[in-house]
Enzyme design. Sequence first.
Site, PDB file in Angstrom:
ATOM      1  N   GLY A   1      21.150  28.870  68.486  1.00  0.00           N
ATOM      2  CA  GLY A   1      21.817  30.178  69.024  1.00  0.00           C
ATOM      3  C   GLY A   1      20.792  31.481  69.762  1.00  0.00           C
ATOM      4  O   GLY A   1      19.731  31.180  69.650  1.00  0.00           O
ATOM      5  N   ALA A   2      21.651  32.027  69.805  1.00  0.00           N
ATOM      6  CA  ALA A   2      20.994  33.544  69.892  1.00  0.00           C
ATOM      7  C   ALA A   2      21.319  35.239  69.756  1.00  0.00           C
ATOM      8  O   ALA A   2      22.728  35.193  69.849  1.00  0.00           O
ATOM      9  CB  ALA A   2      20.211  33.210  71.721  1.00  0.00           C
TER      10      ALA A   2
ATOM     11  N   GLU B   1      12.527  28.800  63.913  1.00  0.00           N
ATOM     12  CA  GLU B   1      13.383  28.322  65.031  1.00  0.00           C
ATOM     13  C   GLU B   1      12.591  28.534  66.299  1.00  0.00           C
ATOM     14  O   GLU B   1      12.293  27.562  66.856  1.00  0.00           O
ATOM     15  CB  GLU B   1      14.568  29.551  65.049  1.00  0.00           C
TER      16      GLU B   1
END
Length: 282
Positions: free
Chosen positions: A132-133, A153
């Site tokens: 995700g972000a 990550e």
Amino acid sequence: MLLQRWICPTLLSAESGHRSTVLKKDTPFRHKLKHTRLFRSPSNTDDMAEEAKKLAGYAAVDNHVQNNQVVGVGSGSTIVYAVDRLAERVRQEKLNIVCVPTSFQARQLILQHGLTLSDLDRHPELDVAIDGADEVDAALTLIKGGGGCLTQEKIVASCAKHFIVIADFRKDSSALGQQWKKGVPIEVIPMAYVPVSRTIAKRFGGEAVLRMAVSKAGPVVTDNSNFILDWKFEHIHNWKEVNIAIKMIPGVVETGLFVGMAERVYFGMEDGNVGVRDPPVN
């Protein structure tokens, strides 16, 4: 790239130069997977965002995960839906998938779903990583690390042949800082957080604040036993140059700026479709 299970009309934005795609569900697939149906009058924005996360996560797994792959599993709330779909496909299609986590949370998700857990010692090269972000700009520069897992990550993403990002519509920005107001996370060695914070403010402006924990006394401690500074910048920078410069400050472990790493971003949209953004066309 041919995207299976989805119909993908692609538009090229003359203003930004990046490709934007809206994935619309074809009829057979829509009936096969009920999650792809349009929203059924969500009660509030949070419900809509959760459904959008699910759509993005499912689309990424369906279009980028194949049999006999090593998959990097990201962290955060959106990745939960991607792992749900990955586990579903492994069961239904009898896929041989090995998963490499980016955090303690990701490791627990992999184990809870009965997926095969591995690490970079045994699988240093991944076929694809999905994560995700916190925010995505027009050039696919990301801010990540809201959950404190930025270093692992970035390591896992850098080991993948393809790095795919999933997010809901709230994370889509034309420029960093437009939507995400909490700053750029920076992981630091605990003894260095004060000098690093002062150096960042002096050289780049803004304020780098030590992130404090919510359910414990004191600061947030990462999976690597480090602290996190949240740099609240005042204006748009050349993010590639700033990322390199900050990483050169003694005591900095990693930044939450992911520059030139994402190959594609899937956005779950408010109307129940999935938007796709590719890097700018040079």
